[in-house]
Design a protein around this motif. Structure first.
Motif, PDB file in Angstrom:
ATOM      1  N   UNK A  59     -17.889   6.387 -76.701  1.00  0.00           N
ATOM      2  CA  UNK A  59     -17.891   4.974 -77.073  1.00  0.00           C
ATOM      3  C   UNK A  59     -16.823   4.206 -76.294  1.00  0.00           C
ATOM      4  N   UNK A  60     -17.077   2.918 -76.125  1.00  0.00           N
ATOM      5  CA  UNK A  60     -16.097   2.020 -75.532  1.00  0.00           C
ATOM      6  C   UNK A  60     -15.023   1.726 -76.574  1.00  0.00           C
ATOM      7  N   UNK A  61     -13.766   1.802 -76.156  1.00  0.00           N
ATOM      8  CA  UNK A  61     -12.661   1.545 -77.088  1.00  0.00           C
ATOM      9  C   UNK A  61     -11.675   0.540 -76.474  1.00  0.00           C
ATOM     10  N   UNK A  62     -10.956  -0.148 -77.357  1.00  0.00           N
ATOM     11  CA  UNK A  62      -9.877  -1.039 -76.944  1.00  0.00           C
ATOM     12  C   UNK A  62      -8.648  -0.612 -77.725  1.00  0.00           C
ATOM     13  N   UNK A  63      -7.624  -0.180 -76.996  1.00  0.00           N
ATOM     14  CA  UNK A  63      -6.417   0.320 -77.655  1.00  0.00           C
ATOM     15  C   UNK A  63      -5.550  -0.826 -78.151  1.00  0.00           C
ATOM     16  N   UNK A  64      -4.795  -0.564 -79.227  1.00  0.00           N
ATOM     17  CA  UNK A  64      -3.875  -1.584 -79.737  1.00  0.00           C
ATOM     18  C   UNK A  64      -2.707  -1.728 -78.771  1.00  0.00           C
ATOM     19  N   UNK A  65      -2.030  -2.870 -78.842  1.00  0.00           N
ATOM     20  CA  UNK A  65      -1.020  -3.188 -77.843  1.00  0.00           C
ATOM     21  C   UNK A  65       0.421  -2.984 -78.297  1.00  0.00           C
ATOM     22  N   UNK A  66       0.698  -3.092 -79.580  1.00  0.00           N
ATOM     23  CA  UNK A  66       2.086  -3.082 -80.049  1.00  0.00           C
ATOM     24  C   UNK A  66       2.823  -1.807 -79.645  1.00  0.00           C
ATOM     25  N   UNK A  67       2.179  -0.663 -79.776  1.00  0.00           N
ATOM     26  CA  UNK A  67       2.818   0.605 -79.428  1.00  0.00           C
ATOM     27  C   UNK A  67       3.234   0.623 -77.967  1.00  0.00           C
ATOM     28  N   UNK A  68       2.381   0.100 -77.095  1.00  0.00           N
ATOM     29  CA  UNK A  68       2.701   0.088 -75.667  1.00  0.00           C
ATOM     30  C   UNK A  68       3.810  -0.911 -75.344  1.00  0.00           C
ATOM     31  N   UNK A  69       3.819  -2.059 -76.010  1.00  0.00           N
ATOM     32  CA  UNK A  69       4.888  -3.040 -75.804  1.00  0.00           C
ATOM     33  C   UNK A  69       6.221  -2.447 -76.257  1.00  0.00           C
ATOM     34  N   UNK A  70       6.216  -1.793 -77.410  1.00  0.00           N
ATOM     35  CA  UNK A  70       7.441  -1.157 -77.912  1.00  0.00           C
ATOM     36  C   UNK A  70       7.932  -0.089 -76.935  1.00  0.00           C
ATOM     37  N   UNK A  71       7.037   0.772 -76.472  1.00  0.00           N
ATOM     38  CA  UNK A  71       7.420   1.849 -75.546  1.00  0.00           C
ATOM     39  C   UNK A  71       7.985   1.284 -74.249  1.00  0.00           C
ATOM     40  N   UNK A  72       7.371   0.245 -73.708  1.00  0.00           N
ATOM     41  CA  UNK A  72       7.853  -0.365 -72.479  1.00  0.00           C
ATOM     42  C   UNK A  72       9.247  -0.956 -72.664  1.00  0.00           C
ATOM     43  N   UNK A  73       9.419  -1.729 -73.720  1.00  0.00           N
ATOM     44  CA  UNK A  73      10.714  -2.364 -73.966  1.00  0.00           C
ATOM     45  C   UNK A  73      11.810  -1.327 -74.233  1.00  0.00           C
ATOM     46  N   UNK A  74      11.472  -0.264 -74.969  1.00  0.00           N
ATOM     47  CA  UNK A  74      12.462   0.778 -75.224  1.00  0.00           C
ATOM     48  C   UNK A  74      12.828   1.505 -73.939  1.00  0.00           C
ATOM     49  N   UNK A  75      11.860   1.695 -73.055  1.00  0.00           N
ATOM     50  CA  UNK A  75      12.149   2.306 -71.759  1.00  0.00           C
ATOM     51  C   UNK A  75      13.064   1.411 -70.926  1.00  0.00           C
ATOM     52  N   UNK A  76      13.017   0.109 -71.214  1.00  0.00           N
ATOM     53  CA  UNK A  76      13.888  -0.851 -70.529  1.00  0.00           C
ATOM     54  C   UNK A  76      15.226  -1.012 -71.240  1.00  0.00           C
ATOM     55  N   UNK A  77      15.453  -0.207 -72.300  1.00  0.00           N
ATOM     56  CA  UNK A  77      16.740  -0.208 -72.974  1.00  0.00           C
ATOM     57  C   UNK A  77      16.840  -1.086 -74.215  1.00  0.00           C
ATOM     58  N   UNK A  78      15.730  -1.648 -74.667  1.00  0.00           N
ATOM     59  CA  UNK A  78      15.739  -2.478 -75.873  1.00  0.00           C
ATOM     60  C   UNK A  78      15.408  -1.573 -77.063  1.00  0.00           C
TER      61      UNK A  78
END
Length: 104
Positions: A26-45
């Motif tokens: 099936x076609x899926x669309x992943x949620x975004x919050x987890x990825x935004x959190x992971x990116x920002x934490x990788x940037x030190x936030x």
């Protein structure tokens, strides 16, 4: 196209179901919050959800994912949450939501 949005409490199994649906073709669309959190934490936030721009970042990424998915020709599509799921943040964080959310 028929779209289904999976929503629920953290840890309730939404993403596990989405993964299985993806494996089933099936076609899926992943949620975004987890990825935004992971990116920002990788940037030190440490706690990016406390930043005023957090909701805007989540909504923008979710919009991008939904726009990309809308070009797919699948008959059925499953969404792991959606932009609408971001709305409760307004009442808990005191942050205004970006367009297209009504001010109420």
């Amino acid at each position: 196209m028929t779209r289904f949005i999976l929503t629920g409490a953290p840890g309730s199994g939404k993403t596990a179901i989405i993964r299985q649906l993806e494996l089933d073709g099936f076609s899926i669309v992943e949620e975004a919050a987890t990825d935004v959190i992971a990116l920002k934490q990788a940037q030190g936030v440490a706690e990016p959800w406390r930043q005023p721009s957090f909701i805007d970042s989540v909504v923008e990424l979710q919009r991008q994912r939904q726009a990309r998915a809308s070009r797919e020709m699948d008959a059925i599509q499953f969404h792991d949450r959606s932009v609408i799921c971001t709305a409760p943040w307004r009442s808990t964080s005191g942050t205004l939501l970006p367009t297209p959310f009504p001010a109420n």
